[in-house]
Design a protein around this motif. Structure first.
Motif, PDB file in Angstrom:
ATOM      1  N   ARG B  59      48.385  33.970  31.392  1.00 16.10           N
ATOM      2  CA  ARG B  59      49.714  34.521  31.644  1.00 16.10           C
ATOM      3  C   ARG B  59      49.825  35.955  31.122  1.00 16.10           C
ATOM      4  O   ARG B  59      50.428  36.802  31.743  1.00 16.10           O
ATOM      5  N   PHE B  60      49.255  36.193  29.957  1.00 14.52           N
ATOM      6  CA  PHE B  60      49.352  37.512  29.342  1.00 14.52           C
ATOM      7  C   PHE B  60      47.953  38.044  29.076  1.00 14.52           C
ATOM      8  O   PHE B  60      47.010  37.275  29.034  1.00 14.52           O
ATOM      9  N   PRO B  61      47.833  39.373  28.897  1.00 15.01           N
ATOM     10  CA  PRO B  61      46.515  39.902  28.534  1.00 15.01           C
ATOM     11  C   PRO B  61      46.072  39.279  27.225  1.00 15.01           C
ATOM     12  O   PRO B  61      46.865  39.121  26.305  1.00 15.01           O
ATOM     13  N   PRO B  63      43.226  38.903  23.906  1.00 13.89           N
ATOM     14  CA  PRO B  63      42.396  39.801  23.099  1.00 13.89           C
ATOM     15  C   PRO B  63      40.991  39.942  23.674  1.00 13.89           C
ATOM     16  O   PRO B  63      40.384  40.982  23.588  1.00 13.89           O
ATOM     17  N   PRO B 159      27.153  47.700  32.559  1.00 15.54           N
ATOM     18  CA  PRO B 159      26.541  47.286  31.299  1.00 15.54           C
ATOM     19  C   PRO B 159      27.476  46.366  30.527  1.00 15.54           C
ATOM     20  O   PRO B 159      28.689  46.473  30.633  1.00 15.54           O
ATOM     21  N   ALA B 232      52.161  26.960  26.275  1.00 11.12           N
ATOM     22  CA  ALA B 232      53.116  28.042  25.989  1.00 11.12           C
ATOM     23  C   ALA B 232      52.937  28.601  24.583  1.00 11.12           C
ATOM     24  O   ALA B 232      53.022  29.801  24.375  1.00 11.12           O
ATOM     25  N   LEU B 239      49.567  30.894  33.442  1.00 10.13           N
ATOM     26  CA  LEU B 239      50.504  31.008  34.560  1.00 10.13           C
ATOM     27  C   LEU B 239      49.896  30.174  35.682  1.00 10.13           C
ATOM     28  O   LEU B 239      48.849  30.526  36.220  1.00 10.13           O
ATOM     29  N   THR B 240      50.515  29.046  35.993  1.00  9.01           N
ATOM     30  CA  THR B 240      49.961  28.147  36.992  1.00  9.01           C
ATOM     31  C   THR B 240      50.780  28.237  38.276  1.00  9.01           C
ATOM     32  O   THR B 240      52.003  28.148  38.235  1.00  9.01           O
ATOM     33  N   ILE B 241      50.090  28.446  39.378  1.00  8.50           N
ATOM     34  CA  ILE B 241      50.769  28.635  40.673  1.00  8.50           C
ATOM     35  C   ILE B 241      50.125  27.728  41.713  1.00  8.50           C
ATOM     36  O   ILE B 241      48.902  27.710  41.839  1.00  8.50           O
ATOM     37  N   ASN B 246      51.059  30.849  46.102  1.00 11.97           N
ATOM     38  CA  ASN B 246      50.272  32.052  45.859  1.00 11.97           C
ATOM     39  C   ASN B 246      50.046  32.809  47.171  1.00 11.97           C
ATOM     40  O   ASN B 246      50.233  34.029  47.255  1.00 11.97           O
ATOM     41  N   ASN B 341      38.954  52.620  56.987  1.00  9.73           N
ATOM     42  CA  ASN B 341      40.336  52.244  56.671  1.00  9.73           C
ATOM     43  C   ASN B 341      40.907  51.239  57.668  1.00  9.73           C
ATOM     44  O   ASN B 341      41.838  50.523  57.362  1.00  9.73           O
ATOM     45  N   LEU B 342      40.347  51.183  58.884  1.00  5.54           N
ATOM     46  CA  LEU B 342      40.846  50.203  59.844  1.00  5.54           C
ATOM     47  C   LEU B 342      40.195  48.841  59.658  1.00  5.54           C
ATOM     48  O   LEU B 342      40.730  47.824  60.079  1.00  5.54           O
ATOM     49  N   HIS B 344      39.999  47.109  57.174  1.00  9.04           N
ATOM     50  CA  HIS B 344      40.744  46.228  56.270  1.00  9.04           C
ATOM     51  C   HIS B 344      41.702  45.316  57.026  1.00  9.04           C
ATOM     52  O   HIS B 344      42.119  44.295  56.522  1.00  9.04           O
ATOM     53  N   LEU B 345      42.112  45.743  58.224  1.00  9.05           N
ATOM     54  CA  LEU B 345      43.129  44.976  58.953  1.00  9.05           C
ATOM     55  C   LEU B 345      42.561  43.610  59.309  1.00  9.05           C
ATOM     56  O   LEU B 345      41.508  43.526  59.923  1.00  9.05           O
ATOM     57  N   PRO B 346      43.274  42.549  58.945  1.00 11.05           N
ATOM     58  CA  PRO B 346      42.807  41.245  59.391  1.00 11.05           C
ATOM     59  C   PRO B 346      42.997  41.132  60.901  1.00 11.05           C
ATOM     60  O   PRO B 346      43.910  41.728  61.467  1.00 11.05           O
TER      61      PRO B 346
END
Lengths: 386, 389
Positions: B59-61, B63, B159, B232, B239-241, B246, B341-342, B344-346
């Motif tokens: 959920r959070f960054p 260490p 590395p 928690a 964080l579960t989704i 998602n 760049n094109l 990328h389009l699905p």
């Protein structure tokens, strides 16, 4: 000069006869409005992102990030790294003599339930943080206090995610109240929650910073600054001008939608092109006699052709303005949000000019066949036309 | 049928204009097919994501970077309704050229039960977990990197990724497996155990995320919350989704392609509607005396209406077929040959429902553009019209 003058006279004549052929005008204006309106509406998200990344950033500020991550999200710069980074050459000084540099953290702090509606990113600023965001102003409430578990929120984030003073944000150490709302000149910071980096790190057990933002002495100082950092064996970092980095992030985020907008724009433009050629073709056939009469009166063939082109340009630009106006009314200033970002859509003057450019190009392309036909019209045959 | 020559002669009166109208309609339906097809692609990505699968991320960054201890697995497995837990970590690197980046999804035994979208046979799973350096490539991934079964896949990483300090991993391609519908660019599966033991000591025993199978899809949100509550107050909150949520979040953010579909398709059709309607109206107006003759010969109002409708329908049908065809062609374009760049389009999916919608709008377009001329003909006074001719 005579040519242009003649052309303008015929253009005036043509425009005055428009009320007698309303459908002709309506179709050209509305198809250009569709092309330009859709293009600008779809590009307004990209334009909004770019504007936000441009307003609160400067090429005289630089962002130092871990080399492996290349972004602000890794939170892996240690205190030692930060101490080394702020000793780099080229960093401006604050009035009190300390370097104008700020170690910051950035992460997403979603609530337990309701994250599907999205929630803003949280940015932790150091002591020099606010002075490095010159557009920062408090709109309501008060500033967070160092050492207390409280946050402030940007005005766009507040609008997009429905948060206000008194609401709470979920952090590892519990729920933190939002005590103020701020504006930052429309910049990226406005779409974020902001708190004190040191307080967040100690209470939330986060051991590293994500980035260091520095104010440089001048624009030229960057090269030496970056060179010093990247060749320092004690550091594994990279530096980017703040403006370049924000643009890169905005590009990355909006690339897909921008591509889609141009694909859609090109297909629609082709449709409008064929449609306009058709409608001009049929209009010119019915008006052959009118043109032949003008030619018989002594107007040049080139002038008549030029008038055809001018008329199309006038109608197309009118359509483009209508389309841009509709896109502006519907989308400009609207805030949309995703996972953790809020973007204020912008139908900017640049986009408006882009729309005019497309319409002008389409007008020239679609009036060419008819203009050529008009120029080559034989006066005798034209006069005989029914 | 016997009226076809009549309609044909009306259409070919001005061949250049007829062709232009067809081209314009083609463009409109190419646009229509493309945006609807794109939405179909996104919808299928969302539909193919299941609600009885959850993803638990930090959920959070943390260490130690964004990593969860493997020990959480048994705690998650004990939660009511959870049937299987798998760990899932990405190894990012490049193949041959630094711009040719890719990633290997390192999975453990749990993925057999959780990873419904990886279409591996039981024997293939066995081989993967029995071969430390073995990887399976999906067809798209194999095609992108031009690899086949038995090849060696050398991956260069930044590395610090390996305990021995090397920046190079040597993998063995065990086979090529089908792509999964939720991934646009294919995948590479690797052996988590080998990956984990090759990492620096402080990273061992951690994972980037857990994928979780649950018994009851209706309780996806509830189970997600239960997992998040459990951790928690731990050092590593999650964080579960649910996977479907998602996918929805991913494809519906901002002014998404999904929400732009109908306005864009609608604007394209509106543009064409005016054009076709005007063309038909003009054609009918110019041929009023002709229609008067037909009336005099005993043609019913209904027959004349049909003639006008057919005249409007033919360019719509031609444009509809070619336009939708073009969109379908676009969906089969080998995307990696396009400018970067094109690519990328699905690709849009021209599914039967998309085609049916296009057919519906072809008919609607023909009807809408012929209705005014038909009404004009009904009010036509035969005597005046004949006199005018």
């Amino acid at each position: 000069m005579g040519l242009l003058k003649q052309g303008l006279i015929i253009l005036r004549l043509n425009l005055m006869s428009l009320p007698q052929r309303p459908w002709y005008a309506v179709i050209i204006v509305s198809s250009m409005a569709c092309v330009v309106g859709v293009l600008l509406a779809m590009l307004s998200e990209t334009a909004g992102m770019l504007r936000a990344s441009r307003t609160d950033s400067s090429s005289q500020r630089a962002l130092v990030m871990p080399a492996a991550a290349g972004n602000e999200f890794s939170n892996s710069l240690t205190l030692n790294d930060v101490a080394t980074i702020i000793s780099a050459p080229g960093i401006a000084r604050q009035p009190n003599g300390s370097p104008a540099a700020d170690a910051e953290i950035l992460f997403w702090a979603p609530p337990y339930a309701g994250y599907l509606g999205g929630s803003p990113l949280l940015q932790g600023l150091g002591t020099a943080g606010l002075s490095l965001h010159p557009h920062f102003v408090l709109v309501s409430g008060r500033l967070y206090q160092t050492g207390r578990q409280e946050l402030i929120i940007g005005i766009q984030a507040a609008r997009a995610f429905g948060l206000k003073v008194g609401d709470k944000a979920l952090l590892p150490s519990g729920e933190w109240p939002i005590v103020g709302i701020f504006a930052a000149g429309g910049g990226l910071l406005e779409s974020r929650l902001v708190g004190d980096a040191a307080t967040i790190m100690t209470t939330c057990k986060i051991s590293g910073f994500g980035s260091v933002l520095v104010q440089l002495d001048d624009l030229q100082a960057f090269a030496a600054f970056k060179q010093w950092l990247t060749t320092n064996p004690a550091l594994m970092v990279t530096a980017e001008r703040q403006s370049d980095y924000y643009l890169r992030v905005a590009d990355g985020y909006s690339a897909f939608f921008t591509e889609l907008a141009y694909v859609v724009g090109v297909i629609m433009a082709l449709g409008a092109l064929f449609g306009s050629v058709k409608i001009m073709h049929s209009a010119a056939s019915t008006r052959a006699r009118e043109i032949a009469t003008l030619r018989a009166m002594g107007y040049g063939s080139l002038a008549a052709a030029l008038a055809v082109l001018f008329e199309m340009v006038v109608l197309s630009l009118t359509g483009a303005c209508c389309g841009a106006a509709i896109a502006w009314l519907l989308f400009n200033g609207k805030v949309v949000s995703g996972w953790n970002i809020a973007v204020e859509l912008s139908v900017s003057p640049r986009l408006f000019l882009l729309g005019l450019g497309w319409a002008l190009m389409l007008a020239i392309l679609s009036s060419l066949p008819t203009a050529i036909r008009t120029a080559r019209l034989s006066v005798a045959n034209g006069l005989r036309a029914a | 049928m016997k009226y076809i020559p009549l309609v044909w002669s009306a259409m070919t009166r001005k061949p250049a204009e007829a062709v232009l109208v067809c081209l314009a309609v083609t463009a409109a339906f190419a646009l229509f097919g493309t945006v609807l097809g794109l939405r179909a692609t996104f919808n299928s990505l969302i539909d193919n994501a299941r609600n009885d699968r959850l993803e638990a991320d930090p959920r959070f960054p943390l260490p130690n970077g964004m990593r969860l201890p493997l020990a959480m697995r048994s705690q998650i497995a004990r939660i009511d309704g959870v049937t299987a837990v798998a760990s899932d970590s990405l190894l990012r690197g490049y193949y041959q050229d630094p711009h040719n980046t890719g990633r290997i999804t390192m999975v453990d035994e749990g993925m057999r039960d959780v990873g419904y979208d990886f279409k591996l046979t039981a024997a293939q799973w066995d081989r993967l977990f029995a071969t430390p350096t073995g990887v399976f490539l999906s067809r798209k991934a194999a095609q992108n990197w031009n690899l086949k079964e038995g090849d060696v896949l050398p991956l260069t990483t930044p590395p610090g990724a390996r305990a021995d300090g090397a920046t190079y991993w040597r993998f063995q391609v065990l086979g090529v497996v089908p792509d999964k519908p939720t991934s646009l660019n294919g995948f590479i599966l690797g052996n988590y155990k080998y990956f984990d033991t090759s990492r620096p000591l402080q990273e061992q025993g951690t994972t980037m995320e857990f994928r979780i199978a649950i018994k009851d899809a209706a309780r996806a949100d509830e189970t997600s919350l239960a997992i998040d509550r459990l951790f928690a107050n731990s050092g590593t909150p999650t964080l579960t989704i649910p996977e479907k949520s998602n996918a929805q979040l991913t494809f519906n953010s901002g002014i998404s392609a999904g929400s732009a579909t109908w306005p864009v398709a609608g604007a394209g059709l509106f543009m064409i509607l005016l054009l076709v309607a005007n063309a038909i109206a003009q054609s009918v107006r110019e041929r009023i005396p002709e229609f008067a003759v037909l009336r005099t010969l005993g043609f019913q109002h209904r027959t004349l209406g049909t003639l006008v409708f057919l005249e409007a329908a033919i360019p719509c049908v031609i444009g509809g077929i070619f336009g939708t065809g073009l969109a379908a062609l676009l969906s089969r374009l080998p995307m990696h040959h396009l400018p970067e760049n094109l690519a990328h389009l699905p690709a849009p999916t021209i599914s039967p429902p998309v085609v049916m919608t296009a057919v519906g709008f072809v008919i609607l377009l023909a009807l809408a553009s012929s209705v005014i001329p038909i009404l004009t003909l009904r009010r036509m006074s035969v005597v005046d019209a004949l006199a005018a001719g």
